[in-house]
Design a protein around this motif. Structure first.
Motif, PDB file in Angstrom:
ATOM      1  N   VAL A   1       0.814  -1.214   0.000  1.00 27.41           N
ATOM      2  CA  VAL A   1       0.000   0.000   0.000  1.00 27.41           C
ATOM      3  C   VAL A   1       0.854   1.275   0.000  1.00 27.41           C
ATOM      4  O   VAL A   1       2.028   1.263   0.358  1.00 27.41           O
ATOM      5  CB  VAL A   1      -0.967   0.041   1.208  1.00 27.41           C
ATOM      6  CG1 VAL A   1      -1.881  -1.158   1.218  1.00 27.41           C
ATOM      7  CG2 VAL A   1      -0.207   0.106   2.519  1.00 27.41           C
ATOM      8  N   MET A   2       0.197   2.342  -0.410  1.00 25.97           N
ATOM      9  CA  MET A   2       0.821   3.669  -0.388  1.00 25.97           C
ATOM     10  C   MET A   2      -0.270   4.689  -0.058  1.00 25.97           C
ATOM     11  O   MET A   2      -1.463   4.354   0.004  1.00 25.97           O
ATOM     12  CB  MET A   2       1.440   3.984  -1.752  1.00 25.97           C
ATOM     13  CG  MET A   2       0.445   4.044  -2.890  1.00 25.97           C
ATOM     14  SD  MET A   2       1.269   4.363  -4.469  1.00 25.97           S
ATOM     15  CE  MET A   2      -0.123   4.718  -5.536  1.00 25.97           C
ATOM     16  N   ALA A   3       0.155   5.920   0.151  1.00 29.65           N
ATOM     17  CA  ALA A   3      -0.810   6.989   0.411  1.00 29.65           C
ATOM     18  C   ALA A   3      -1.736   7.130  -0.795  1.00 29.65           C
ATOM     19  O   ALA A   3      -1.300   6.981  -1.939  1.00 29.65           O
ATOM     20  CB  ALA A   3      -0.069   8.299   0.661  1.00 29.65           C
ATOM     21  N   PRO A   4      -3.017   7.418  -0.579  1.00 28.84           N
ATOM     22  CA  PRO A   4      -3.954   7.521  -1.711  1.00 28.84           C
ATOM     23  C   PRO A   4      -3.619   8.727  -2.586  1.00 28.84           C
ATOM     24  O   PRO A   4      -3.299   9.803  -2.074  1.00 28.84           O
ATOM     25  CB  PRO A   4      -5.315   7.684  -1.036  1.00 28.84           C
ATOM     26  CG  PRO A   4      -5.009   8.251   0.314  1.00 28.84           C
ATOM     27  CD  PRO A   4      -3.680   7.704   0.709  1.00 28.84           C
ATOM     28  N   SER A   5      -3.690   8.522  -3.913  1.00 28.34           N
ATOM     29  CA  SER A   5      -3.348   9.621  -4.832  1.00 28.34           C
ATOM     30  C   SER A   5      -4.529  10.565  -5.023  1.00 28.34           C
ATOM     31  O   SER A   5      -4.353  11.735  -5.323  1.00 28.34           O
ATOM     32  CB  SER A   5      -2.897   9.058  -6.178  1.00 28.34           C
ATOM     33  OG  SER A   5      -3.833   8.114  -6.649  1.00 28.34           O
ATOM     34  N   ASN A   6      -5.756  10.045  -4.837  1.00 29.85           N
ATOM     35  CA  ASN A   6      -6.927  10.907  -5.048  1.00 29.85           C
ATOM     36  C   ASN A   6      -8.054  10.539  -4.078  1.00 29.85           C
ATOM     37  O   ASN A   6      -9.065   9.957  -4.474  1.00 29.85           O
ATOM     38  CB  ASN A   6      -7.399  10.784  -6.510  1.00 29.85           C
ATOM     39  CG  ASN A   6      -8.547  11.719  -6.824  1.00 29.85           C
ATOM     40  OD1 ASN A   6      -8.833  12.630  -6.050  1.00 29.85           O
ATOM     41  ND2 ASN A   6      -9.228  11.485  -7.931  1.00 29.85           N
ATOM     42  N   PRO A   7      -7.896  10.881  -2.796  1.00 26.28           N
ATOM     43  CA  PRO A   7      -8.918  10.488  -1.810  1.00 26.28           C
ATOM     44  C   PRO A   7     -10.275  11.128  -2.049  1.00 26.28           C
ATOM     45  O   PRO A   7     -11.295  10.627  -1.581  1.00 26.28           O
ATOM     46  CB  PRO A   7      -8.325  10.953  -0.474  1.00 26.28           C
ATOM     47  CG  PRO A   7      -7.270  11.946  -0.821  1.00 26.28           C
ATOM     48  CD  PRO A   7      -6.776  11.607  -2.182  1.00 26.28           C
ATOM     49  N   GLU A   8     -10.288  12.220  -2.815  1.00 22.69           N
ATOM     50  CA  GLU A   8     -11.551  12.942  -3.041  1.00 22.69           C
ATOM     51  C   GLU A   8     -12.485  12.222  -4.006  1.00 22.69           C
ATOM     52  O   GLU A   8     -13.637  12.608  -4.163  1.00 22.69           O
ATOM     53  CB  GLU A   8     -11.276  14.355  -3.569  1.00 22.69           C
ATOM     54  CG  GLU A   8     -10.365  15.201  -2.693  1.00 22.69           C
ATOM     55  CD  GLU A   8     -10.822  15.228  -1.244  1.00 22.69           C
ATOM     56  OE1 GLU A   8     -12.029  15.423  -1.005  1.00 22.69           O
ATOM     57  OE2 GLU A   8      -9.964  15.041  -0.358  1.00 22.69           O
ATOM     58  N   LYS A   9     -11.986  11.188  -4.676  1.00 19.84           N
ATOM     59  CA  LYS A   9     -12.847  10.551  -5.688  1.00 19.84           C
ATOM     60  C   LYS A   9     -13.903   9.625  -5.077  1.00 19.84           C
ATOM     61  O   LYS A   9     -14.621   8.948  -5.790  1.00 19.84           O
ATOM     62  CB  LYS A   9     -12.012   9.815  -6.733  1.00 19.84           C
ATOM     63  CG  LYS A   9     -11.442   8.474  -6.329  1.00 19.84           C
ATOM     64  CD  LYS A   9     -10.788   7.818  -7.543  1.00 19.84           C
ATOM     65  CE  LYS A   9     -10.255   6.435  -7.198  1.00 19.84           C
ATOM     66  NZ  LYS A   9      -9.550   5.816  -8.283  1.00 19.84           N
ATOM     67  N   TYR A  10     -13.997   9.588  -3.732  1.00 17.85           N
ATOM     68  CA  TYR A  10     -14.991   8.746  -3.075  1.00 17.85           C
ATOM     69  C   TYR A  10     -15.989   9.630  -2.334  1.00 17.85           C
ATOM     70  O   TYR A  10     -15.818   9.909  -1.143  1.00 17.85           O
ATOM     71  CB  TYR A  10     -14.314   7.767  -2.106  1.00 17.85           C
ATOM     72  CG  TYR A  10     -13.339   6.848  -2.803  1.00 17.85           C
ATOM     73  CD1 TYR A  10     -13.800   5.753  -3.523  1.00 17.85           C
ATOM     74  CD2 TYR A  10     -11.969   7.092  -2.756  1.00 17.85           C
ATOM     75  CE1 TYR A  10     -12.924   4.913  -4.192  1.00 17.85           C
ATOM     76  CE2 TYR A  10     -11.078   6.257  -3.416  1.00 17.85           C
ATOM     77  CZ  TYR A  10     -11.563   5.168  -4.127  1.00 17.85           C
ATOM     78  OH  TYR A  10     -10.683   4.341  -4.787  1.00 17.85           O
ATOM     79  N   PRO A  11     -17.031  10.098  -3.030  1.00 17.67           N
ATOM     80  CA  PRO A  11     -18.015  10.957  -2.359  1.00 17.67           C
ATOM     81  C   PRO A  11     -18.757  10.209  -1.245  1.00 17.67           C
ATOM     82  O   PRO A  11     -19.063  10.769  -0.207  1.00 17.67           O
ATOM     83  CB  PRO A  11     -18.976  11.355  -3.488  1.00 17.67           C
ATOM     84  CG  PRO A  11     -18.760  10.348  -4.570  1.00 17.67           C
ATOM     85  CD  PRO A  11     -17.355   9.874  -4.446  1.00 17.67           C
ATOM     86  N   ASP A  12     -19.016   8.899  -1.467  1.00 20.61           N
ATOM     87  CA  ASP A  12     -19.566   8.057  -0.408  1.00 20.61           C
ATOM     88  C   ASP A  12     -18.387   7.378   0.291  1.00 20.61           C
ATOM     89  O   ASP A  12     -17.382   7.066  -0.350  1.00 20.61           O
ATOM     90  CB  ASP A  12     -20.514   7.000  -0.988  1.00 20.61           C
ATOM     91  CG  ASP A  12     -21.709   7.647  -1.657  1.00 20.61           C
ATOM     92  OD1 ASP A  12     -22.218   8.641  -1.122  1.00 20.61           O
ATOM     93  OD2 ASP A  12     -22.109   7.171  -2.744  1.00 20.61           O
ATOM     94  N   TRP A  13     -18.540   7.102   1.586  1.00 17.79           N
ATOM     95  CA  TRP A  13     -17.384   6.619   2.355  1.00 17.79           C
ATOM     96  C   TRP A  13     -16.892   5.270   1.852  1.00 17.79           C
ATOM     97  O   TRP A  13     -17.664   4.332   1.651  1.00 17.79           O
ATOM     98  CB  TRP A  13     -17.742   6.501   3.837  1.00 17.79           C
ATOM     99  CG  TRP A  13     -16.515   6.361   4.677  1.00 17.79           C
ATOM    100  CD1 TRP A  13     -15.789   7.372   5.222  1.00 17.79           C
ATOM    101  CD2 TRP A  13     -15.849   5.140   5.042  1.00 17.79           C
ATOM    102  NE1 TRP A  13     -14.706   6.865   5.907  1.00 17.79           N
ATOM    103  CE2 TRP A  13     -14.709   5.488   5.817  1.00 17.79           C
ATOM    104  CE3 TRP A  13     -16.081   3.787   4.778  1.00 17.79           C
ATOM    105  CZ2 TRP A  13     -13.827   4.545   6.337  1.00 17.79           C
ATOM    106  CZ3 TRP A  13     -15.205   2.842   5.287  1.00 17.79           C
ATOM    107  CH2 TRP A  13     -14.091   3.226   6.069  1.00 17.79           C
ATOM    108  N   MET A  14     -15.564   5.203   1.635  1.00 16.26           N
ATOM    109  CA  MET A  14     -14.885   3.955   1.297  1.00 16.26           C
ATOM    110  C   MET A  14     -13.535   3.940   1.991  1.00 16.26           C
ATOM    111  O   MET A  14     -12.906   4.993   2.155  1.00 16.26           O
ATOM    112  CB  MET A  14     -14.675   3.844  -0.220  1.00 16.26           C
ATOM    113  CG  MET A  14     -15.920   3.440  -1.000  1.00 16.26           C
ATOM    114  SD  MET A  14     -16.354   1.695  -0.773  1.00 16.26           S
ATOM    115  CE  MET A  14     -15.177   0.885  -1.880  1.00 16.26           C
TER     116      MET A  14
END
Length: 468
Positions: free
Chosen positions: A305-318
């Motif tokens: 794993v690594m830090a997420p590159s685009n955490p904003e792409k999940y409008p609903d919680w994931m």
């Protein structure tokens, strides 16, 4: 140069399987979710092969236990199917035919000197409980599971000494509600998945409480698929991502099972994000007061794993908001399954359980290598030279032995699986067994790995090749 690794006296040399993957449909009272999936979407299954016959363990178990004894197994884990044992799902009333089958199975194992471990849930929730109540999203289903567990303990608790509540419970929300690769094939349902995780932890604790209420002379645990998260780098961001992935996928069941509480950081995150499960003080006390006697660990591959590159792409919680998977360039991959082969993680898991979970006693409840097209290695007598499987086991056993020499409290090794079995929508695409099965006539043939395992069991030791 060869080195012999000796294991402690009384070590379990066994194998793992499950009811829904071996028994077949015959004599069952209810459909489970896998039966339902196959009946409704047959094209999802490799070569269209479903669970209706599977490995026909229902009819072949006397022969299968004899073969298990022949390859040196002193223990075997399978499961009691809720959909086979229980006649009335609401009351927990047993089905006489199911009772008779499991009684005979237990007697046959005993006859062959094989210690049984009976698991109560292997991805096989009765389908009508999913349809009626939303499955594990419902606390009513938790109560029905407790009734089923109590019925099983009352019927068989004097004859079976080792029980487990769930197999790989994390896979239920992960596969069914987050990423859609098991029925009901939903995706992106993070809040629902969290409630399912909580409810299954509660169900496990309630089953443990029921077992102890009955004062049976045995032990009860849980079987978890522990998939260690290795960070891409030692950067703060990557380390945080790995810690979250571990908390979500591993510790969300490991901590309640062993410590009686959920990981603090995970609880903080879901509270902050407004997606925390519905809980009561009384339920949390039940979880706190009913921890396991032992742990089963399924290990196949690590998570990178690594830090997420685009955490904003999940409008609903994931959970994907907090980590991202990456491919380690140096990884050895099993091409048939697409999984990384990393024996070192066996050592790391053992040390984690030793150092951070009170060195609770545990066993390897699954570890294995699935290979497609094994028939190309078939000999004239029908046996299969699966040297690749033997090498896989040797590498993992060497790492396990290293951890045990350093004090890890492991008491057994159960590869997946005794005989080739049905693997959900993969069906029989990848074979795992010590014993091969011809699906056309259900003929059983011991593979080379089975003969090798017999020698390991007889000597209570594994011989490995070293570079020195």
């Amino acid at each position: 140069m060869e080195q012999k690794l000796q294991f402690p006296e009384g070590f379990w040399w066994g194998a793992a399987s499950s009811g829904p993957q071996t028994e077949g449909w015959y004599g069952k009272r209810h459909e489970n979710v896998m039966d339902y999936w196959y009946r409704n979407q047959r094209n999802d299954f490799f070569d269209g092969v479903g669970p209706d016959v599977a490995s026909d363990f229902y009819h072949h178990y006397p022969e299968d236990f004899r073969l298990m004894k022949e390859i040196g197994l002193n223990s075997f884990r399978t499961s009691i199917q809720w959909s086979r044992l229980i006649k009335d799902l609401e009351t927990g009333e047993p089905d006489p035919e199911g009772v008779e089958f499991y009684r005979n199975l237990i007697a046959e194992a005993k006859k062959n000197g094989i210690e049984l471990v009976l698991n109560l849930h292997h991805f096989d929730l009765p389908a009508e409980l999913l349809e009626k109540y939303g499955g594990w999203q419902s606390k009513h289903v938790v109560d029905l599971y407790e009734k089923f567990a109590r019925t099983a303990f009352e019927l068989f608790g004097d004859d079976v000494k080792y029980w487990t509540t769930f197999n790989e419970p994390m896979v239920i929300p992960e596969a069914g509600w987050l990423y859609g690769f098991h029925w009901p094939k939903l995706t992106g349902k993070g809040k629902e998945a969290l409630q399912i995780m909580y409810n299954i932890n509660l169900a496990s604790a309630k089953a443990i409480q029921a077992y102890r209420d009955l004062e049976k002379d045995g032990e009860i645990g849980i079987i978890l698929n522990l998939t260690p998260s290795y960070p891409r780098s030692q950067s703060e961001e990557d380390l945080k991502a790995a810690a979250f992935a571990d908390d979500f996928f591993n510790n969300s069941f490991l901590d309640p099972a062993v410590k009686g509480k959920f990981p603090e950081h995970l609880v903080e995150v879901i509270e902050k994000d407004g997606v925390k499960w519905d809980e009561t003080k009384e339920e949390l006390e039940t979880i706190a007061n009913n921890t396991v006697d032992f742990l089963g660990v399924n290990y196949y591959h690590p998570k990178r794993v690594m830090a997420p590159s685009n955490p904003e792409k999940y409008p609903d919680w994931m959970p994907d908001k907090y980590y991202e998977e990456w491919e380690w360039p140096e990884a050895r991959i099993n091409p048939y399954r697409g999984w990384e082969i990393y024996p070192q993680a066996m050592y790391d898991i053992a040390k984690n359980v030793q150092d951070n979970y009170g060195n609770i006693k545990w066993f390897v409840s699954e570890n294995g290598m699935g290979v497609e097209g094994e028939e190309k290695y078939r000999n004239a007598d029908g046996s299969i030279d699966d040297d690749y499987r033997i090498e896989f086991y040797k590498e993992h056993l060497a790492q396990l032995h290293r951890a045990m020499e350093e004090g890890s409290n492991c008491f057994g090794y159960h590869p997946w699986t005794a005989m080739d079995c049905w693997s959900w929508n993969n069906a029989y695409k990848n074979r795992y067994g010590f014993i091969g099965i011809d699906l056309n006539d259900q003929k059983r043939t011991i593979k080379k790995s089975g003969r090798w395992f017999k020698a390991v069991s007889d000597e209570n030791a594994v011989t490995i090749e070293t570079e020195e």
